[in-house]
Design an enzyme around this catalytic site. Sequence first.
Site, PDB file in Angstrom:
ATOM      1  N   HIS A 192      -2.210  -8.751  38.751  1.00  0.00           N
ATOM      2  CA  HIS A 192      -2.910  -7.639  38.096  1.00  0.00           C
ATOM      3  C   HIS A 192      -1.941  -6.633  37.476  1.00  0.00           C
ATOM      4  O   HIS A 192      -2.293  -5.923  36.539  1.00  0.00           O
ATOM      5  CB  HIS A 192      -3.910  -6.985  39.056  1.00  0.00           C
ATOM      6  CG  HIS A 192      -5.114  -7.849  39.228  1.00  0.00           C
ATOM      7  ND1 HIS A 192      -5.251  -8.717  40.276  1.00  0.00           N
ATOM      8  CD2 HIS A 192      -6.185  -8.040  38.418  1.00  0.00           C
ATOM      9  CE1 HIS A 192      -6.378  -9.391  40.123  1.00  0.00           C
ATOM     10  NE2 HIS A 192      -6.963  -8.998  39.009  1.00  0.00           N
ATOM     11  N   ARG A 299     -13.205  -4.413  34.762  1.00  0.00           N
ATOM     12  CA  ARG A 299     -12.726  -4.486  36.159  1.00  0.00           C
ATOM     13  C   ARG A 299     -12.864  -3.098  36.783  1.00  0.00           C
ATOM     14  O   ARG A 299     -11.990  -2.244  36.599  1.00  0.00           O
ATOM     15  CB  ARG A 299     -11.246  -4.882  36.210  1.00  0.00           C
ATOM     16  CG  ARG A 299     -10.947  -6.314  35.828  1.00  0.00           C
ATOM     17  CD  ARG A 299      -9.465  -6.609  36.056  1.00  0.00           C
ATOM     18  NE  ARG A 299      -9.159  -8.017  35.959  1.00  0.00           N
ATOM     19  CZ  ARG A 299      -8.715  -8.620  34.850  1.00  0.00           C
ATOM     20  NH1 ARG A 299      -8.524  -7.927  33.755  1.00  0.00           N
ATOM     21  NH2 ARG A 299      -8.455  -9.913  34.867  1.00  0.00           N
ATOM     22  N   ARG A 335     -18.231  -5.814  35.977  1.00  0.00           N
ATOM     23  CA  ARG A 335     -18.022  -6.601  37.188  1.00  0.00           C
ATOM     24  C   ARG A 335     -18.020  -5.659  38.377  1.00  0.00           C
ATOM     25  O   ARG A 335     -17.317  -4.643  38.368  1.00  0.00           O
ATOM     26  CB  ARG A 335     -16.694  -7.347  37.132  1.00  0.00           C
ATOM     27  CG  ARG A 335     -16.467  -8.138  38.413  1.00  0.00           C
ATOM     28  CD  ARG A 335     -15.236  -8.955  38.356  1.00  0.00           C
ATOM     29  NE  ARG A 335     -14.038  -8.148  38.487  1.00  0.00           N
ATOM     30  CZ  ARG A 335     -12.809  -8.644  38.431  1.00  0.00           C
ATOM     31  NH1 ARG A 335     -12.647  -9.937  38.226  1.00  0.00           N
ATOM     32  NH2 ARG A 335     -11.764  -7.868  38.566  1.00  0.00           N
ATOM     33  N   GLU A 434     -14.897 -18.662  39.791  1.00  0.00           N
ATOM     34  CA  GLU A 434     -13.455 -18.561  40.038  1.00  0.00           C
ATOM     35  C   GLU A 434     -13.053 -19.174  41.379  1.00  0.00           C
ATOM     36  O   GLU A 434     -11.899 -19.134  41.768  1.00  0.00           O
ATOM     37  CB  GLU A 434     -12.977 -17.109  39.938  1.00  0.00           C
ATOM     38  CG  GLU A 434     -13.731 -16.105  40.767  1.00  0.00           C
ATOM     39  CD  GLU A 434     -13.260 -14.670  40.551  1.00  0.00           C
ATOM     40  OE1 GLU A 434     -12.183 -14.448  39.984  1.00  0.00           O
ATOM     41  OE2 GLU A 434     -13.989 -13.760  40.969  1.00  0.00           O
ATOM     42  N   ASN A 457      -8.045 -17.071  36.245  1.00  0.00           N
ATOM     43  CA  ASN A 457      -6.847 -16.591  36.969  1.00  0.00           C
ATOM     44  C   ASN A 457      -6.935 -17.018  38.432  1.00  0.00           C
ATOM     45  O   ASN A 457      -5.981 -17.538  39.007  1.00  0.00           O
ATOM     46  CB  ASN A 457      -6.746 -15.065  36.929  1.00  0.00           C
ATOM     47  CG  ASN A 457      -6.696 -14.534  35.525  1.00  0.00           C
ATOM     48  OD1 ASN A 457      -6.357 -15.270  34.612  1.00  0.00           O
ATOM     49  ND2 ASN A 457      -7.059 -13.285  35.343  1.00  0.00           N
ATOM     50  N   ASP A 458      -8.096 -16.755  39.016  1.00  0.00           N
ATOM     51  CA  ASP A 458      -8.272 -17.154  40.413  1.00  0.00           C
ATOM     52  C   ASP A 458      -8.598 -18.639  40.533  1.00  0.00           C
ATOM     53  O   ASP A 458      -8.147 -19.296  41.474  1.00  0.00           O
ATOM     54  CB  ASP A 458      -9.385 -16.316  41.061  1.00  0.00           C
ATOM     55  CG  ASP A 458      -8.851 -14.971  41.538  1.00  0.00           C
ATOM     56  OD1 ASP A 458      -7.751 -14.956  42.110  1.00  0.00           O
ATOM     57  OD2 ASP A 458      -9.512 -13.959  41.314  1.00  0.00           O
ATOM     58  N   ARG A 468      -1.069 -16.747  42.591  1.00  0.00           N
ATOM     59  CA  ARG A 468      -0.874 -16.247  41.220  1.00  0.00           C
ATOM     60  C   ARG A 468       0.153 -15.123  41.143  1.00  0.00           C
ATOM     61  O   ARG A 468       0.607 -14.739  40.077  1.00  0.00           O
ATOM     62  CB  ARG A 468      -2.216 -15.798  40.619  1.00  0.00           C
ATOM     63  CG  ARG A 468      -2.873 -14.650  41.339  1.00  0.00           C
ATOM     64  CD  ARG A 468      -4.309 -14.440  40.888  1.00  0.00           C
ATOM     65  NE  ARG A 468      -4.451 -13.469  39.831  1.00  0.00           N
ATOM     66  CZ  ARG A 468      -5.605 -12.887  39.497  1.00  0.00           C
ATOM     67  NH1 ARG A 468      -6.713 -13.223  40.117  1.00  0.00           N
ATOM     68  NH2 ARG A 468      -5.672 -12.023  38.532  1.00  0.00           N
ATOM     69  N   CYS A 505     -13.112 -15.365  31.125  1.00  0.00           N
ATOM     70  CA  CYS A 505     -12.434 -14.072  31.036  1.00  0.00           C
ATOM     71  C   CYS A 505     -11.068 -14.088  31.718  1.00  0.00           C
ATOM     72  O   CYS A 505     -10.481 -13.040  31.960  1.00  0.00           O
ATOM     73  CB  CYS A 505     -13.308 -12.960  31.604  1.00  0.00           C
ATOM     74  SG  CYS A 505     -13.771 -13.211  33.313  1.00  0.00           S
TER      75      CYS A 505
HETATM   76  C1  PEP Z   1      -9.979 -14.112  37.088  1.00  0.00           C
HETATM   77  O1  PEP Z   1      -9.820 -14.327  38.290  1.00  0.00           O
HETATM   78  O2  PEP Z   1      -9.778 -14.973  36.204  1.00  0.00           O
HETATM   79  C2  PEP Z   1     -10.416 -12.800  36.606  1.00  0.00           C
HETATM   80  C3  PEP Z   1     -10.707 -12.610  35.342  1.00  0.00           C
HETATM   81  O3  PEP Z   1     -10.478 -11.780  37.487  1.00  0.00           O
HETATM   82  P1  PEP Z   1      -9.216 -11.046  38.134  1.00  0.00           P
HETATM   83  O4  PEP Z   1      -8.025 -11.362  37.269  1.00  0.00           O
HETATM   84  O5  PEP Z   1      -9.526  -9.595  38.135  1.00  0.00           O
HETATM   85  O6  PEP Z   1      -9.120 -11.630  39.490  1.00  0.00           O
HETATM   86 MG    MG Z   2     -10.597 -13.081  39.857  1.00  0.00          MG
END
Ligand code: PEP
Ligand code: MG
Length: 582
Positions: A192, A299, A335, A434, A457-458, A468, A505
């Site tokens: 993040h 977020r 979200r 995710e 991402n997750d 990550r 996303c």
């Molecule tokens: C993700 O996990 O892809 C996502 C968009 O949420 P975050 O990056 O906030 O976990």
């Molecule tokens: Mg996520």
Amino acid sequence: MKQLKGIGVSPGIAIGKVFVLHSGESFNLPKRIVGPESISNEIARFEDALTRTRTEILGIRRKLSDQIGRESSDIFTAHLLILEDRTLIEDVIEVIKNEKVGAEYAFSTVIQRYFQAFSQINDEYLKERISDIRDVGRRLLGNLCGEEKKRLEEFQGKVIIASHDLSPSDTASLDRSKVLAFVTEIGGPTSHTAILGRSLEIPAIVGIDKIISELQDDDTLIVDGTHGVVVINPDQQTIDKFYSQENRFIQITGELDKLRELPAETLDGKRIVLAANIEFHHEVSSVISHGGEGVGLYRTEYFYMNRTTLPTEQEQYESYRKVAEAMASKTVIIRTLDLGGDKFASTLDIPHEMNPYLGWRAIRFCLTRKDIFKTQLRAILRASVHGNLKIMYPMVSSVYEVRAAREILDEAKTELLQENLAFDKNIHVGVMIEIPSAALASDVLAQEVDFFSLGTNDLIQYVLAVDRMNEKIAYLYEPTHPAIIRLIDMTVRNGHRHNIWVGSCGEMSADPLIAVLLLGLGIDEISASPVVLPKIKKVIRSIRYTEAKEIAQKALTLQTGKEIRDFLDEKLQNICKELEGE
Ligand code: PEP
Ligand code: MG
């Protein structure tokens, strides 16, 4: 002059003086030379940090002793003994005086000598004491370095921040008007902190091994966030080369921004929605200036960070309302609170966990802290009359969570009705896909919600079992891994079979190659950091949908992430010449 390589996470080039911000996590600190007049001040700082650390440890020991008994608090007695060790204290003072250096550097040198000495002792018990010394050392260094942020606040002019680590809450509190760029030693491409670099629209690089020990305050740095390159104390020729690259970057960005008013539509007329991810309500202006057709991911957890109280319903309502109004009739997906993993809020007593990414986070936290969750839902519902809001739940792993969340949402709606407060009665509710179980059971989930948004991402971290945040295994974090693209394909097909739209996303869609792949897999919406939207739009407007579908189908038959990436590379080489040389 020295050049180092890391993971470029936010594009652009910055040239300026470095400001080393110590987190206290690493003992590799740059040597800060001080004038003879500052020596007594450095000694006083060290003594003050000793006192503060001692008070902290006494407090923890008392609390632990009350809660779980004397024995378990004994470890802190050992920590106190280390802090009171006269030899250690005198050694540090000697180094400050003799070498004329800052207190943190002196302390880190001495403590590293201790590690060295202890590791050579042939006694298991004493060897284990190293971890106690390390713990106390970190705490003390943290206290010494805590002042750094104050120093930054008082600093005049703009700097490049270098730090071992920057937490998302530290990054969120950086003053944009003071920071030209940032570089860190740890962190993965979708941490993040990296994401915040993009939202602050400053060049950023993470995962640069041991850069801190190479730096001295006031060194000049070039940070090339597009290519992940840092140059320390460059010569004039190198500076000139980077300035001309920066001009090219500005020129390309300017050209791409001209596409602002045009749709994200392929040459043969297939249109998708190109929306933006935001962390703060003031980012909507950037969404609009980069041509975002909505907010695909807001977020909201940053609302809960860097403060001493929880955000009220009214405060949240006002913020969501601002975004809703600024985006007018365009969709804004809010979200719900996704704390945990690498994002923490000091007001919420989330205990330290062994596996925070697999722990009590996001929707799991909200379903047990119904008070906090319902406050947020009420705020979103109330703001929904001012625009086109949708609600999205993070980290959903099964229909249980969707149903439990629906009950709380229904309660919030009933309350608002009773209080005569208006809200959009048909507000759409979606989930992030995710977690692997959500993707694999997406046919079931699709029957419960109005839309999906792939949180890659997750999803990548959980499917490939790759943290990550960890730069050491970043090479395994492969968005084009066959397992990932098969799961995306499956999710899109399941969503469409049940007549709901599917977006994405995660950060991977910021890469034009991947955007084409997602397009070909039938995605309906792509949401990414505002700065990267023009580039994605350019590539979508340069290809035929039929061609993108063929590319995706072929990619699905390939065997490795590398093969898929090379194939996409080869196919797209001629599509978008303008993006080359960036
Ligand atoms: C993700 O996990 O892809 C996502 C968009 O949420 P975050 O990056 O906030 O976990
Ligand atoms: Mg996520």
